[in-house]
Motif scaffolding. Structure first.
Motif, PDB file in Angstrom:
ATOM      1  N   MET A  50      -4.513  -1.637  -8.918  1.00 17.16           N
ATOM      2  CA  MET A  50      -4.586  -0.600  -9.934  1.00 17.16           C
ATOM      3  C   MET A  50      -5.470  -1.062 -11.078  1.00 17.16           C
ATOM      4  O   MET A  50      -5.411  -2.200 -11.493  1.00 17.16           O
ATOM      5  CB  MET A  50      -3.199  -0.303 -10.480  1.00 17.16           C
ATOM      6  CG  MET A  50      -2.338   0.502  -9.612  1.00 17.16           C
ATOM      7  SD  MET A  50      -2.033   2.019 -10.483  1.00 17.16           S
ATOM      8  CE  MET A  50      -1.493   3.011  -9.157  1.00 17.16           C
ATOM      9  N   THR A  51      -6.228  -0.130 -11.592  1.00 17.82           N
ATOM     10  CA  THR A  51      -7.131  -0.477 -12.685  1.00 17.82           C
ATOM     11  C   THR A  51      -6.456  -0.346 -14.036  1.00 17.82           C
ATOM     12  O   THR A  51      -6.910  -0.930 -15.000  1.00 17.82           O
ATOM     13  CB  THR A  51      -8.370   0.431 -12.661  1.00 17.82           C
ATOM     14  OG1 THR A  51      -7.934   1.792 -12.818  1.00 17.82           O
ATOM     15  CG2 THR A  51      -9.141   0.280 -11.362  1.00 17.82           C
ATOM     16  N   GLY A  52      -5.401   0.459 -14.133  1.00 20.63           N
ATOM     17  CA  GLY A  52      -4.736   0.649 -15.405  1.00 20.63           C
ATOM     18  C   GLY A  52      -5.410   1.685 -16.275  1.00 20.63           C
ATOM     19  O   GLY A  52      -4.995   1.940 -17.386  1.00 20.63           O
ATOM     20  N   LYS A  53      -6.480   2.309 -15.803  1.00 21.47           N
ATOM     21  CA  LYS A  53      -7.228   3.298 -16.573  1.00 21.47           C
ATOM     22  C   LYS A  53      -6.459   4.609 -16.583  1.00 21.47           C
ATOM     23  O   LYS A  53      -5.923   5.027 -15.563  1.00 21.47           O
ATOM     24  CB  LYS A  53      -8.615   3.489 -15.931  1.00 21.47           C
ATOM     25  CG  LYS A  53      -9.423   4.644 -16.474  1.00 21.47           C
ATOM     26  CD  LYS A  53     -10.271   4.224 -17.638  1.00 21.47           C
ATOM     27  CE  LYS A  53     -11.248   5.321 -18.036  1.00 21.47           C
ATOM     28  NZ  LYS A  53     -10.791   6.129 -19.130  1.00 21.47           N
ATOM     29  N   THR A  54      -6.411   5.245 -17.729  1.00 22.36           N
ATOM     30  CA  THR A  54      -5.814   6.566 -17.870  1.00 22.36           C
ATOM     31  C   THR A  54      -6.923   7.554 -18.181  1.00 22.36           C
ATOM     32  O   THR A  54      -7.721   7.328 -19.091  1.00 22.36           O
ATOM     33  CB  THR A  54      -4.783   6.569 -19.017  1.00 22.36           C
ATOM     34  OG1 THR A  54      -3.766   5.609 -18.711  1.00 22.36           O
ATOM     35  CG2 THR A  54      -4.167   7.940 -19.200  1.00 22.36           C
ATOM     36  N   VAL A  55      -6.975   8.647 -17.418  1.00 20.50           N
ATOM     37  CA  VAL A  55      -7.969   9.684 -17.666  1.00 20.50           C
ATOM     38  C   VAL A  55      -7.410  10.630 -18.725  1.00 20.50           C
ATOM     39  O   VAL A  55      -6.313  11.161 -18.564  1.00 20.50           O
ATOM     40  CB  VAL A  55      -8.297  10.458 -16.363  1.00 20.50           C
ATOM     41  CG1 VAL A  55      -9.269  11.579 -16.638  1.00 20.50           C
ATOM     42  CG2 VAL A  55      -8.855   9.509 -15.318  1.00 20.50           C
ATOM     43  N   THR A  56      -8.160  10.826 -19.791  1.00 23.98           N
ATOM     44  CA  THR A  56      -7.724  11.665 -20.902  1.00 23.98           C
ATOM     45  C   THR A  56      -8.492  12.979 -20.911  1.00 23.98           C
ATOM     46  O   THR A  56      -9.454  13.160 -20.167  1.00 23.98           O
ATOM     47  CB  THR A  56      -7.952  10.946 -22.241  1.00 23.98           C
ATOM     48  OG1 THR A  56      -9.365  10.760 -22.407  1.00 23.98           O
ATOM     49  CG2 THR A  56      -7.242   9.592 -22.271  1.00 23.98           C
ATOM     50  N   ARG A  57      -8.080  13.865 -21.804  1.00 27.74           N
ATOM     51  CA  ARG A  57      -8.807  15.126 -21.980  1.00 27.74           C
ATOM     52  C   ARG A  57     -10.251  14.856 -22.382  1.00 27.74           C
ATOM     53  O   ARG A  57     -11.164  15.537 -21.940  1.00 27.74           O
ATOM     54  CB  ARG A  57      -8.145  15.980 -23.064  1.00 27.74           C
ATOM     55  CG  ARG A  57      -6.799  16.511 -22.668  1.00 27.74           C
ATOM     56  CD  ARG A  57      -6.124  17.200 -23.849  1.00 27.74           C
ATOM     57  NE  ARG A  57      -4.747  17.485 -23.521  1.00 27.74           N
ATOM     58  CZ  ARG A  57      -4.182  18.665 -23.685  1.00 27.74           C
ATOM     59  NH1 ARG A  57      -4.849  19.660 -24.195  1.00 27.74           N
ATOM     60  NH2 ARG A  57      -2.929  18.858 -23.350  1.00 27.74           N
ATOM     61  N   LEU A 116      -4.879   7.665   0.310  1.00 30.69           N
ATOM     62  CA  LEU A 116      -4.650   6.729   1.397  1.00 30.69           C
ATOM     63  C   LEU A 116      -5.964   6.055   1.819  1.00 30.69           C
ATOM     64  O   LEU A 116      -6.011   4.833   1.998  1.00 30.69           O
ATOM     65  CB  LEU A 116      -4.018   7.439   2.596  1.00 30.69           C
ATOM     66  CG  LEU A 116      -3.768   6.579   3.832  1.00 30.69           C
ATOM     67  CD1 LEU A 116      -2.824   5.426   3.507  1.00 30.69           C
ATOM     68  CD2 LEU A 116      -3.221   7.430   4.965  1.00 30.69           C
ATOM     69  N   LYS A 117      -7.019   6.838   1.948  1.00 26.88           N
ATOM     70  CA  LYS A 117      -8.323   6.292   2.341  1.00 26.88           C
ATOM     71  C   LYS A 117      -8.809   5.271   1.308  1.00 26.88           C
ATOM     72  O   LYS A 117      -9.303   4.199   1.655  1.00 26.88           O
ATOM     73  CB  LYS A 117      -9.342   7.430   2.479  1.00 26.88           C
ATOM     74  CG  LYS A 117     -10.690   7.002   2.977  1.00 26.88           C
ATOM     75  CD  LYS A 117     -11.604   8.206   3.122  1.00 26.88           C
ATOM     76  CE  LYS A 117     -12.999   7.776   3.517  1.00 26.88           C
ATOM     77  NZ  LYS A 117     -13.922   8.921   3.592  1.00 26.88           N
ATOM     78  N   SER A 118      -8.638   5.585   0.033  1.00 29.80           N
ATOM     79  CA  SER A 118      -9.027   4.672  -1.029  1.00 29.80           C
ATOM     80  C   SER A 118      -8.208   3.383  -0.967  1.00 29.80           C
ATOM     81  O   SER A 118      -8.742   2.283  -1.107  1.00 29.80           O
ATOM     82  CB  SER A 118      -8.840   5.343  -2.392  1.00 29.80           C
ATOM     83  OG  SER A 118      -9.012   4.420  -3.430  1.00 29.80           O
ATOM     84  N   HIS A 119      -6.927   3.520  -0.733  1.00 29.39           N
ATOM     85  CA  HIS A 119      -6.049   2.355  -0.637  1.00 29.39           C
ATOM     86  C   HIS A 119      -6.469   1.461   0.528  1.00 29.39           C
ATOM     87  O   HIS A 119      -6.556   0.243   0.388  1.00 29.39           O
ATOM     88  CB  HIS A 119      -4.592   2.798  -0.461  1.00 29.39           C
ATOM     89  CG  HIS A 119      -3.649   1.685  -0.166  1.00 29.39           C
ATOM     90  ND1 HIS A 119      -3.275   0.753  -1.105  1.00 29.39           N
ATOM     91  CD2 HIS A 119      -3.013   1.336   0.989  1.00 29.39           C
ATOM     92  CE1 HIS A 119      -2.447  -0.119  -0.548  1.00 29.39           C
ATOM     93  NE2 HIS A 119      -2.272   0.215   0.720  1.00 29.39           N
ATOM     94  N   LEU A 120      -6.732   2.063   1.679  1.00 30.41           N
ATOM     95  CA  LEU A 120      -7.104   1.282   2.857  1.00 30.41           C
ATOM     96  C   LEU A 120      -8.444   0.586   2.677  1.00 30.41           C
ATOM     97  O   LEU A 120      -8.616  -0.555   3.106  1.00 30.41           O
ATOM     98  CB  LEU A 120      -7.121   2.180   4.094  1.00 30.41           C
ATOM     99  CG  LEU A 120      -5.754   2.727   4.524  1.00 30.41           C
ATOM    100  CD1 LEU A 120      -5.906   3.689   5.689  1.00 30.41           C
ATOM    101  CD2 LEU A 120      -4.789   1.600   4.863  1.00 30.41           C
ATOM    102  N   SER A 121      -9.390   1.258   2.005  1.00 30.32           N
ATOM    103  CA  SER A 121     -10.697   0.628   1.799  1.00 30.32           C
ATOM    104  C   SER A 121     -10.586  -0.537   0.817  1.00 30.32           C
ATOM    105  O   SER A 121     -11.236  -1.562   0.989  1.00 30.32           O
ATOM    106  CB  SER A 121     -11.739   1.636   1.330  1.00 30.32           C
ATOM    107  OG  SER A 121     -11.467   2.082   0.024  1.00 30.32           O
ATOM    108  N   ARG A 122      -9.751  -0.420  -0.197  1.00 29.84           N
ATOM    109  CA  ARG A 122      -9.538  -1.526  -1.146  1.00 29.84           C
ATOM    110  C   ARG A 122      -8.844  -2.697  -0.459  1.00 29.84           C
ATOM    111  O   ARG A 122      -9.161  -3.854  -0.699  1.00 29.84           O
ATOM    112  CB  ARG A 122      -8.715  -1.070  -2.343  1.00 29.84           C
ATOM    113  CG  ARG A 122      -9.477  -0.212  -3.295  1.00 29.84           C
ATOM    114  CD  ARG A 122      -8.627   0.169  -4.479  1.00 29.84           C
ATOM    115  NE  ARG A 122      -9.364   1.083  -5.331  1.00 29.84           N
ATOM    116  CZ  ARG A 122      -8.817   1.838  -6.243  1.00 29.84           C
ATOM    117  NH1 ARG A 122      -7.523   1.794  -6.440  1.00 29.84           N
ATOM    118  NH2 ARG A 122      -9.543   2.644  -6.981  1.00 29.84           N
ATOM    119  N   LYS A 123      -7.880  -2.356   0.381  1.00 30.22           N
ATOM    120  CA  LYS A 123      -7.139  -3.379   1.105  1.00 30.22           C
ATOM    121  C   LYS A 123      -8.078  -4.147   2.042  1.00 30.22           C
ATOM    122  O   LYS A 123      -7.984  -5.363   2.148  1.00 30.22           O
ATOM    123  CB  LYS A 123      -6.014  -2.713   1.897  1.00 30.22           C
ATOM    124  CG  LYS A 123      -5.017  -3.648   2.486  1.00 30.22           C
ATOM    125  CD  LYS A 123      -3.908  -2.859   3.127  1.00 30.22           C
ATOM    126  CE  LYS A 123      -2.904  -3.761   3.802  1.00 30.22           C
ATOM    127  NZ  LYS A 123      -1.852  -3.008   4.487  1.00 30.22           N
TER     128      LYS A 123
END
Length: 112
Positions: free
Chosen positions: A1-8, A95-102
């Motif tokens: 996790m990057t910890g980034k929060t997307v704001t308005r 899921l695709k993002s998780h698998l590619s990071r893994k």
């Protein structure tokens, strides 16, 4: 996790860069969309954003809960709650993002 929060502000900046509206117009557009979603949910309407998610208001009945410290039974009053259900498209993207990071983090095993 990057910890980034997307704001308005982040959303408005993205609209500014991709759509070409002014920063003020982009912020107003984002605010208008969020307000419309909020008003619809408050009215009890279901908000479905295709390929993203569904927001829905549900009524919960009164029930008996239990205080975990004392074990005492306590009535929980009826209330309205909002639910968020991610679409299958969004779930697959996560899921695709998780698998590619893994796969990127997988250590290279030494050849024997």
């Amino acid at each position: 996790m990057t910890g980034k929060t997307v704001t308005r502000a982040d959303l408005a900046e993205s609209v500014f860069r991709k759509v070409g509206l002014s920063r003020t117009e982009s912020a107003e557009l984002v605010e208008t969309v969020i307000d419309e979603i909020c008003h619809a949910i408050v009215r009890g309407e279901t908000v479905k954003l295709s390929s993203f998610a569904t927001f829905q208001v549900r009524n919960k009945k009164e029930r008996i809960g239990r205080n975990p410290k004392t074990g005492e039974e306590v009535p929980i009053s009826p209330r309205r709650v909002m639910t968020f259900k991610a679409s299958n498209v969004l779930k697959q993207r996560v899921l695709k993002s998780h698998l590619s990071r893994k796969a990127k983090k997988k250590p290279v095993s030494p050849e024997a």
